[in-house]
Design a protein around this motif. Sequence first.
Motif, short mmCIF file in Angstrom:
data_model
loop_
_atom_site.label_atom_id
_atom_site.label_comp_id
_atom_site.label_asym_id
_atom_site.label_seq_id
_atom_site.Cartn_x
_atom_site.Cartn_y
_atom_site.Cartn_z
N ALA A 235 -27.61 102.56 13.31
CA ALA A 235 -26.86 101.31 13.21
C ALA A 235 -26.94 100.72 11.81
O ALA A 235 -25.95 100.17 11.30
CB ALA A 235 -27.39 100.30 14.24
N LEU A 236 -28.10 100.84 11.17
CA LEU A 236 -28.28 100.31 9.82
C LEU A 236 -27.52 101.11 8.78
O LEU A 236 -27.06 100.57 7.77
CB LEU A 236 -29.77 100.30 9.45
CG LEU A 236 -30.65 99.31 10.19
CD1 LEU A 236 -32.12 99.63 9.96
CD2 LEU A 236 -30.35 97.88 9.70
N GLY A 237 -27.43 102.41 8.98
CA GLY A 237 -26.78 103.27 7.99
C GLY A 237 -27.72 103.71 6.88
O GLY A 237 -27.27 104.24 5.87
N GLY B 74 -40.84 98.99 12.25
CA GLY B 74 -41.97 99.06 13.17
C GLY B 74 -41.68 99.84 14.43
O GLY B 74 -42.52 99.87 15.34
N ALA B 75 -40.52 100.49 14.50
CA ALA B 75 -40.12 101.19 15.72
C ALA B 75 -40.55 102.66 15.68
O ALA B 75 -40.88 103.21 14.62
CB ALA B 75 -38.61 101.10 15.92
N ALA B 76 -40.53 103.28 16.85
CA ALA B 76 -40.84 104.71 16.97
C ALA B 76 -39.90 105.33 17.98
O ALA B 76 -39.25 104.63 18.77
CB ALA B 76 -42.30 104.91 17.39
N GLY B 77 -39.82 106.66 17.97
CA GLY B 77 -39.04 107.39 18.96
C GLY B 77 -37.55 107.11 18.90
O GLY B 77 -37.00 106.85 17.83
N PRO B 78 -36.89 107.13 20.07
CA PRO B 78 -35.43 106.92 20.10
C PRO B 78 -35.01 105.58 19.51
O PRO B 78 -33.95 105.49 18.88
CB PRO B 78 -35.10 106.99 21.59
CG PRO B 78 -36.20 107.79 22.20
CD PRO B 78 -37.42 107.46 21.41
N ALA B 79 -35.80 104.54 19.70
CA ALA B 79 -35.42 103.22 19.17
C ALA B 79 -35.33 103.26 17.65
O ALA B 79 -34.41 102.68 17.06
CB ALA B 79 -36.44 102.17 19.60
N LEU C 1 -29.70 98.98 19.64
CA LEU C 1 -30.72 98.29 20.42
C LEU C 1 -30.84 98.80 21.85
O LEU C 1 -31.51 98.18 22.67
CB LEU C 1 -30.42 96.78 20.45
CG LEU C 1 -30.54 96.05 19.11
CD1 LEU C 1 -30.03 94.62 19.23
CD2 LEU C 1 -31.99 96.07 18.63
N GLU C 2 -30.21 99.92 22.17
CA GLU C 2 -30.27 100.40 23.57
C GLU C 2 -31.70 100.77 23.97
O GLU C 2 -32.24 100.25 24.95
CB GLU C 2 -29.33 101.59 23.75
CG GLU C 2 -27.85 101.19 23.76
CD GLU C 2 -26.94 102.36 24.07
OE1 GLU C 2 -26.11 102.23 24.99
OE2 GLU C 2 -27.06 103.40 23.39
N SER D 212 -41.49 100.34 22.24
CA SER D 212 -40.78 101.06 21.18
C SER D 212 -41.23 100.64 19.79
O SER D 212 -40.68 101.13 18.81
CB SER D 212 -39.27 100.82 21.32
OG SER D 212 -38.77 101.35 22.53
N PHE D 213 -42.22 99.72 19.69
CA PHE D 213 -42.55 99.16 18.38
C PHE D 213 -44.06 99.21 18.10
O PHE D 213 -44.70 98.19 17.86
CB PHE D 213 -42.04 97.72 18.28
CG PHE D 213 -40.55 97.61 18.45
CD1 PHE D 213 -39.70 97.87 17.39
CD2 PHE D 213 -40.01 97.27 19.69
CE1 PHE D 213 -38.34 97.79 17.55
CE2 PHE D 213 -38.64 97.19 19.85
CZ PHE D 213 -37.79 97.45 18.78
N PRO D 214 -44.63 100.41 18.09
CA PRO D 214 -46.07 100.51 17.81
C PRO D 214 -46.42 100.10 16.39
O PRO D 214 -47.56 99.74 16.11
CB PRO D 214 -46.37 101.99 18.05
CG PRO D 214 -45.07 102.68 17.82
CD PRO D 214 -44.03 101.73 18.34
#
Length: 419
Positions: free
Chosen positions: A60-62, A48-53, A304-305, A314-316
């Motif tokens: 991180a997930l790989g 559900g995230a967008a952009g840098p997040a 998560l930064e 970060s979660f549209p």
Amino acid sequence: MRNSTVRAVNRLTARWAAEAAGGDGDGEGGTVLTAAGVWPLLALLADGAAGPARAELAEALGIPAGDAAAAARELLAALAGVRGLRAATGLWAAADLPLEAPWTARLPDGTRGTLTGDPDSDGKTLDAWAAERTDGLVERMPVALPEGPDAVRFVLASALALRLKWIRPFSEYPQRMHEGPWAGRELVVLHRTTSLLDRAKVTHGPAGPVTLLEVVGDTGVDVHLLLGGPDAPPGTVLTTGIEAATRARPSTPVSLLPDGNPGPGLTVRTVRSESPEPWLSVATPAFEVRADHDLLARARLFGLESATDRDSGSFPGISSEPLAVGSARQSAVARFHATGFEAAAVTAFGAVGAGLPDLRYRTRHAHARFDRPFGFLAVHRTSRLVLAAGWVTDPLPYEEPDQEAKEAEEAEEAEFWED
């Protein structure tokens, strides 16, 4: 579960263990962590995230963020199918928080609840869920519920609970340690002997040799104990052990090792014996380790930064309302003891053979002893997924039994036989 997902989770486990085992305050008396419980939640956030997040979470997930939700569902379904392992997810959202239907449709099956805005009521609901899903091993949900502008809008959680019994139980004795960091302490020490020499292996990593002992469970999950050299960094021992236990790093079984001390805490000899059967004896302290982890203290590790930036949502893909990650924590516990072992007394008089034994065989005898801080892993036998990892610095002390209770038990037993 897919091999690519297993490798991704194990990579996160190794990276986290390398940092957390250094004694940075996550837990007293060692640490324990479960990346298999964190990885699916990061995957659902990435979906559900967008952009840098989104990019940071994918790194991180790989795996690509577009594949994350499906991989999380598949992983949690596979975990739920492991005998002796309970896996669950839960989502609680404020009643007025609009959630995007495509995102909620891709969530794994699990609890759906509403946050009332009353911290006491919501806290009790979340704590009850955590305790029930972990069979009481973790009693509280590791999330704060402040009021006002910092009020939590939704909670996404996972719970894993693993219980297994050893295929062959240990014997348990009090034992005073005479050397090393536990010298002078009387500990609960577990002993066991097996003819399967290759339950012990030695691998080599950046900090030198590491001895691995595999303790086989009855549910398809095994526990590996890891002992490095006295000066080997805990994080390096754990990452080396993870690579060996998941077969990403070669190891040599005891049957192929030379006589002497081929690994930390390991002694191997060829001796004359009246039996051709080899044997491996094991001595390790029982332990219980608990830890609470603040994942945001390692925001870069978990991707998560940017996700914590409250200036822009970060979660549209989760909600039209701007959202940021306000807290991320894990509470974990691990116990290693003579599980399922029950004591009985049998008295017998028998005839024994007389004369000197016939030492006609030459066989291998090995002894593995864990008498200083060591690591441990819980590994799913089939997939090689690491379910939990940790480091032991403070094993269980031996405590004298309650004398009054012991005398009452003996009196009750005597009364039974008199009747």
